[in-house]
Design a protein around this motif. Structure first.
Motif, mmCIF file in Angstrom:
data_model
loop_
_atom_site.group_PDB
_atom_site.id
_atom_site.type_symbol
_atom_site.label_atom_id
_atom_site.label_comp_id
_atom_site.label_asym_id
_atom_site.label_seq_id
_atom_site.Cartn_x
_atom_site.Cartn_y
_atom_site.Cartn_z
ATOM 1 N N CYS A 170 2.175 -1.829 4.451
ATOM 2 C CA CYS A 170 2.804 -0.560 4.109
ATOM 3 C C CYS A 170 4.226 -0.580 4.654
ATOM 4 C CB CYS A 170 2.027 0.617 4.693
ATOM 5 S SG CYS A 170 2.778 2.233 4.357
ATOM 6 N N ALA A 171 5.192 -0.189 3.825
ATOM 7 C CA ALA A 171 6.600 -0.266 4.215
ATOM 8 C C ALA A 171 7.032 0.870 5.129
ATOM 9 C CB ALA A 171 7.486 -0.288 2.969
ATOM 10 N N ASP A 172 6.208 1.885 5.256
ATOM 11 C CA ASP A 172 6.524 3.032 6.111
ATOM 12 C C ASP A 172 5.728 2.890 7.406
ATOM 13 O OD1 ASP A 172 6.570 5.528 7.418
ATOM 14 O OD2 ASP A 172 6.837 6.615 5.545
ATOM 15 N N PRO A 173 6.354 2.495 8.516
ATOM 16 C CA PRO A 173 5.623 2.263 9.766
ATOM 17 C C PRO A 173 4.856 3.482 10.259
ATOM 18 C CG PRO A 173 7.835 1.328 9.894
ATOM 19 C CD PRO A 173 7.786 2.150 8.650
ATOM 20 N N ALA A 174 5.454 4.679 10.117
ATOM 21 C CA ALA A 174 4.776 5.889 10.588
ATOM 22 C C ALA A 174 3.522 6.162 9.767
ATOM 23 C CB ALA A 174 5.731 7.080 10.519
ATOM 24 N N ALA A 175 3.629 6.021 8.452
ATOM 25 C CA ALA A 175 2.467 6.228 7.584
ATOM 26 C C ALA A 175 1.400 5.170 7.865
ATOM 27 C CB ALA A 175 2.896 6.183 6.119
ATOM 28 N N GLN A 176 1.828 3.945 8.103
ATOM 29 C CA GLN A 176 0.890 2.864 8.382
ATOM 30 C C GLN A 176 0.109 3.127 9.667
ATOM 31 O OE1 GLN A 176 1.317 -1.698 7.594
ATOM 32 N NE2 GLN A 176 2.409 -1.250 9.478
ATOM 33 N N VAL B 35 0.856 -1.185 0.000
ATOM 34 C CA VAL B 35 0.000 0.000 0.000
ATOM 35 C C VAL B 35 0.892 1.235 0.000
ATOM 36 C CG1 VAL B 35 -1.712 1.319 1.302
ATOM 37 C CG2 VAL B 35 -1.881 -1.175 1.180
ATOM 38 N N ILE B 36 0.652 2.134 -0.939
ATOM 39 C CA ILE B 36 1.489 3.334 -1.032
ATOM 40 C C ILE B 36 0.741 4.608 -0.624
ATOM 41 C CG2 ILE B 36 2.981 2.327 -2.776
ATOM 42 C CD1 ILE B 36 1.500 3.858 -4.908
ATOM 43 N N GLN B 37 -0.578 4.518 -0.506
ATOM 44 C CA GLN B 37 -1.355 5.667 -0.014
ATOM 45 C C GLN B 37 -2.754 5.195 0.354
ATOM 46 O OE1 GLN B 37 -2.585 8.964 -2.672
ATOM 47 N NE2 GLN B 37 -1.464 10.321 -1.297
ATOM 48 N N LEU B 38 -3.303 5.753 1.440
ATOM 49 C CA LEU B 38 -4.661 5.422 1.874
ATOM 50 C C LEU B 38 -5.316 6.664 2.435
ATOM 51 C CD1 LEU B 38 -6.799 3.166 2.399
ATOM 52 C CD2 LEU B 38 -5.837 2.984 4.689
ATOM 53 N N GLY B 39 -6.430 7.063 1.828
ATOM 54 C CA GLY B 39 -7.146 8.239 2.311
ATOM 55 C C GLY B 39 -6.297 9.497 2.344
ATOM 56 N N GLY B 40 -5.367 9.615 1.410
ATOM 57 C CA GLY B 40 -4.496 10.794 1.370
ATOM 58 C C GLY B 40 -3.305 10.724 2.301
ATOM 59 N N VAL B 41 -3.064 9.565 2.909
ATOM 60 C CA VAL B 41 -1.909 9.356 3.805
ATOM 61 C C VAL B 41 -0.962 8.349 3.162
ATOM 62 C CG1 VAL B 41 -1.161 8.552 6.065
ATOM 63 C CG2 VAL B 41 -3.297 9.838 5.859
ATOM 64 N N PRO B 42 0.317 8.733 2.975
ATOM 65 C CA PRO B 42 0.917 10.049 3.171
ATOM 66 C C PRO B 42 0.473 11.025 2.082
ATOM 67 C CG PRO B 42 2.504 8.567 2.193
ATOM 68 C CD PRO B 42 1.298 7.742 2.493
ATOM 69 N N ASP B 43 0.983 12.235 2.158
ATOM 70 C CA ASP B 43 0.550 13.273 1.210
ATOM 71 C C ASP B 43 0.827 12.870 -0.232
ATOM 72 O OD1 ASP B 43 -0.270 14.792 3.345
ATOM 73 O OD2 ASP B 43 1.595 15.938 3.471
ATOM 74 N N ALA B 44 1.965 12.238 -0.475
ATOM 75 C CA ALA B 44 2.317 11.754 -1.808
ATOM 76 C C ALA B 44 2.532 10.240 -1.727
ATOM 77 C CB ALA B 44 3.590 12.438 -2.315
ATOM 78 N N PRO B 45 2.096 9.480 -2.738
ATOM 79 C CA PRO B 45 2.286 8.030 -2.710
ATOM 80 C C PRO B 45 3.756 7.649 -2.515
ATOM 81 C CG PRO B 45 0.809 8.647 -4.495
ATOM 82 C CD PRO B 45 1.372 9.926 -3.951
ATOM 83 N N LEU B 46 3.991 6.612 -1.742
ATOM 84 C CA LEU B 46 5.352 6.167 -1.472
ATOM 85 C C LEU B 46 6.020 5.648 -2.741
ATOM 86 C CD1 LEU B 46 4.628 4.162 1.808
ATOM 87 C CD2 LEU B 46 5.686 6.423 1.657
ATOM 88 N N GLU B 47 7.318 5.939 -2.864
ATOM 89 C CA GLU B 47 8.117 5.406 -3.964
ATOM 90 C C GLU B 47 9.296 4.665 -3.341
ATOM 91 O OE1 GLU B 47 9.166 8.260 -6.921
ATOM 92 O OE2 GLU B 47 7.159 9.133 -7.034
#
Length: 245
Positions: free
Chosen positions: A190-196, A161-173
């Motif tokens: 999601c690979a970003d724990p904080a965003a998750q 998952v690279i974005q959900l409901g606008g989180v994070p502001d830009a899709p993860l790359e």
């Protein structure tokens, strides 16, 4: 050409899929199909149906001794909730319809409304039983076969998952290594724990408000074409080649 057809209703007896296009002689591990069905049931925010079903696939045709025959493969996934819906979803005409048929007359936008208009039906259960997310279990089983074909060709598949409901502001790359390192028990893959963590909080908030969220997931693959071509020739030749009359 790899293609599949699914049939079955959300609360019917079973989901069935017929997969065509697999080469003969391809090794298939049925436990890996079950593993993908199990993974489908994970994830934060899943509905109550996931607590009822414990999906396992049965292969009715197309395999012998762990190898594909080259003919269509038939997959069947039992609906354990069927026992609670035998009258409501009965195939035969009932002499005395059950007192509560669980008729659905208020459409959910999109599938229910469009399907009711397309088929001119008033009981929208006829539509939602096929439009239900439950049907995706059959698609996952088909995808598990495709994944084993790709693995035999040296191709690996990952998703996240690279974005959900606008989180994070830009899709993860992210690079392959970051996606491959996501643990199986990650609630949203999601690979970003904080965003998750923010995504999970947003799901809770949105659920309380009675609303839904949209998101973006990414599927990535890697492999070498030269190795894949050699492997595919090996799979085909393992059946002894074609016969002449």
């Amino acid at each position: 050409m790899f293609r599949f057809t699914t049939t079955g209703e959300s609360h019917g007896r079973a989901l069935v899929a017929i997969v065509e296009g697999l080469p003969a002689g391809l090794p298939i591990d049925i436990s890996l199909i079950d593993r993908e069905l199990e993974r489908r049931q994970w994830g934060y925010g899943r509905g109550g149906r996931m607590k009822i079903e414990r999906d396992r696939v049965e292969v009715f045709s197309g395999l012998r001794h762990g190898l594909t025959l080259g003919s269509p493969v038939t997959l069947v996934i039992e609906n354990k909730d069927w026992s609670n819906w035998t009258e409501v979803m009965a195939a035969e005409q009932l002499e005395a319809p059950p007192e509560k048929t669980r008729r659905v007359s208020r459409p959910v936008p999109a599938a229910d409304l469009a399907g009711g208009q397309k088929y001119d039906v008033r009981d929208l259960r006829n539509i939602l039983e096929r439009a239900s997310a439950r049907e995706t279990a059959a698609r996952v089983a088909c995808g598990a076969l495709a994944r084993q074909l790709l693995a035999a060709l040296g191709v690996e598949i990952k998703s996240h998952v690279i974005q959900l409901g606008g989180v994070p502001d830009a899709p993860l790359e992210l690079a392959w290594e970051a996606v491959a390192s996501i643990p199986d028990d990650a609630p949203l893959r999601c690979a970003d724990p904080a965003a998750q963590e923010r995504m999970v909080a947003l799901i809770d908030e949105t659920r309380r408000a009675g609303d839904t969220l949209g998101g973006i997931f990414e599927v990535i693959a890697r492999g070498r074409r030269r190795d894949s071509a050699r492997t595919l020739r090996g799979i085909k030749s393992s059946t002894g080649g074609s016969r002449k009359p």
